[in-house]
Design an enzyme around this catalytic site. Structure first.
Site, PDB file in Angstrom:
ATOM      1  N   CYS A  54       0.834  -1.202   0.000  1.00  0.00           N
ATOM      2  CA  CYS A  54       0.000   0.000   0.000  1.00  0.00           C
ATOM      3  C   CYS A  54       0.871   1.255   0.000  1.00  0.00           C
ATOM      4  CB  CYS A  54      -0.897  -0.022   1.247  1.00  0.00           C
ATOM      5  SG  CYS A  54      -1.876   1.462   1.519  1.00  0.00           S
ATOM      6  N   THR A 111       0.607   3.546   2.046  1.00  0.00           N
ATOM      7  CA  THR A 111       0.967   3.785   3.443  1.00  0.00           C
ATOM      8  C   THR A 111       2.267   3.077   3.792  1.00  0.00           C
ATOM      9  OG1 THR A 111      -1.327   4.106   4.147  1.00  0.00           O
ATOM     10  CG2 THR A 111       0.236   3.421   5.830  1.00  0.00           C
ATOM     11  N   HIS A 155       4.995   5.257   2.554  1.00  0.00           N
ATOM     12  CA  HIS A 155       5.200   6.413   3.438  1.00  0.00           C
ATOM     13  C   HIS A 155       6.013   6.020   4.669  1.00  0.00           C
ATOM     14  CE1 HIS A 155       2.925   9.823   1.776  1.00  0.00           C
ATOM     15  NE2 HIS A 155       2.119   8.909   1.260  1.00  0.00           N
ATOM     16  N   HIS A 166      -0.773  -4.477   5.895  1.00  0.00           N
ATOM     17  CA  HIS A 166      -2.116  -4.430   6.474  1.00  0.00           C
ATOM     18  C   HIS A 166      -3.215  -4.829   5.486  1.00  0.00           C
ATOM     19  CE1 HIS A 166      -1.319  -0.424   4.750  1.00  0.00           C
ATOM     20  NE2 HIS A 166      -2.598  -0.406   4.455  1.00  0.00           N
ATOM     21  N   CYS A 208     -11.129   0.114  20.045  1.00  0.00           N
ATOM     22  CA  CYS A 208     -11.224  -0.264  21.458  1.00  0.00           C
ATOM     23  C   CYS A 208     -12.672  -0.434  21.902  1.00  0.00           C
ATOM     24  CB  CYS A 208     -10.515   0.766  22.333  1.00  0.00           C
ATOM     25  SG  CYS A 208     -11.420   2.337  22.570  1.00  0.00           S
ATOM     26  N   CYS A 261     -15.314   5.955  19.745  1.00  0.00           N
ATOM     27  CA  CYS A 261     -16.010   4.683  19.517  1.00  0.00           C
ATOM     28  C   CYS A 261     -17.453   4.755  20.014  1.00  0.00           C
ATOM     29  CB  CYS A 261     -15.273   3.540  20.221  1.00  0.00           C
ATOM     30  SG  CYS A 261     -13.747   3.019  19.402  1.00  0.00           S
ATOM     31  N   CYS A 276     -10.715   6.289  16.858  1.00  0.00           N
ATOM     32  CA  CYS A 276     -10.475   5.622  18.147  1.00  0.00           C
ATOM     33  C   CYS A 276      -9.151   6.062  18.768  1.00  0.00           C
ATOM     34  CB  CYS A 276     -10.476   4.106  17.927  1.00  0.00           C
ATOM     35  SG  CYS A 276     -10.027   3.137  19.385  1.00  0.00           S
TER      36      CYS A 276
END
Length: 343
Positions: A37, A39, A42, A61, A91, A97, A105
């Site tokens: 990805c 990300t 990065h 991920h 969480c 949340c 979150c």
């Protein structure tokens, strides 16, 4: 197990790691595919992704695989199940949340960013993060569920209607997903701006009505020649200050500009407030994938969206550092890692 461990900027090493522990509510996944990805790029370049990454961490991920083992409290998931993973574990108890905006979150666990992820042969995750693949969905396709889920959140914010004209800037994996989602959302006309000819051809195959090269063509002139008066939605997927400025410039009156592409944290975009005022442009951004993983998987399982045609290659873990470090390689398309492949 073989894994790719991030130790810091430009430092990712292929090395042996112990099998991750499996807690009472956990599922051990034999990772079959993990997408690379933006990300990950990065983070490799020393920048922040959606969350801070503290080395040493196994990145990755966007992954799918086979359930190897489940914890004693896990229900509805069995060894042998074919699954994909939502990497953002909420969480459930913080202010955000409990306010229905859990993607902000305060104690989010990011699988592959804040804790070890899918660039390894095995990964242990909470059962809550596991989603079942259809028998007809490949592991390559299953690994793409997370990027589709992020794009779905972005499309939800774009206010596309059955009469909309949508323009997508950038024809990489994300841009080509956005072309398809804009069409599924009801846009009557979808336009793609992409300098690479092969990606423009793929855009046409995946539903773009018009594809232009922004580097060699006068885009306002080409739009006018094709009878395009007003752009209702511009979806920027390149993550560059110049293309974000272009998105605002091309946006029509009473339009939405979705700044979807991830820029470097310190980059700035010159904005002319009077221009935004004159056109009443709404600037929006989209953060990760709140509650969209199942919807994304439904689209993939049902073949309503193509997430495979834009894949450049599937490579072994040993190839990962080279792909992360070479933009020219990544321009060829989406790369997927098979941690069991022998190079």
């Amino acid at each position: 197990m073989k894994s790719a461990v991030f130790y810091g900027k430009h430092d990712i090493r292929i090395e042996e790691a112990p099998l991750p522990p499996v807690g009472e509510n956990d599922v051990l996944i034999k990772v079959m595919r993990c997408g690379i990805c933006g990300t990950d790029v990065h983070i490799y370049e020393g920048d922040k992704g959606a969350a801070d990454t503290t080395p040493p961490t196994i990145l990755g991920h966007e992954f799918s695989g086979i359930v190897e083992r489940v914890g004693p409290a896990v229900r509805g998931i069995r060894a042998g199940d074919r699954v994909c993973i939502d990497p953002n574990q909420l969480c459930g108890s913080c202010y955000y949340c409990r306010s229905g905006i859990g993607h902000f979150c305060e104690q989010m666990v990011g699988i592959g960013t804040t804790v070890n992820g899918g660039f390894a042969q095995y990964c242990s995750v909470r059962a809550s993060q596991v989603y079942h693949l259809a028998d007809t969905t490949s592991f390559d396709e299953g690994a793409m569920t997370e990027p589709v889920s992020c794009c779905l959140h972005g499309i939800d914010l774009c206010e596309i209607t059955p009469s909309s004209t949508a323009l997508v800037i950038g024809g990489g994996m994300i841009g080509l997903i956005m072309v398809q989602l804009a069409r599924l959302a009801g846009a009557c006309q979808v336009i793609l701006l992409e300098p690479v000819a092969e990606k423009r051809e793929m855009g046409e195959k995946l539903g773009a009505d018009l594809c232009f090269d922004p580097l060699s063509e006068n885009i306002p002139q080409r739009l006018a020649e094709n009878g395009i008066g007003r752009i209702d939605t511009v979806i920027e997927c390149a993550g560059l200050p110049g293309t974000i400025a272009q998105a605002i410039e091309l946006a029509g009156k009473k339009s939405v500009v979705m700044m979807f592409g991830l820029t470097r944290p310190d980059e700035e975009v010159p904005v002319k407030p009077f221009q935004i005022f004159q056109k009443e442009v709404t600037l929006k951004a989209s953060f990760i994938n709140p509650y969209t993983q199942q919807r994304a998987l439904d689209l993939i399982n049902s073949r309503k969206i193509d997430v495979h045609s834009m894949v450049a290659a599937t490579e072994g873990l040993e190839k990962l550092p080279e792909i992360l470090s070479q933009p020219a390689l990544r321009r060829a398309g989406k790369y997927i890692i098979d941690p069991w492949k022998q190079d």
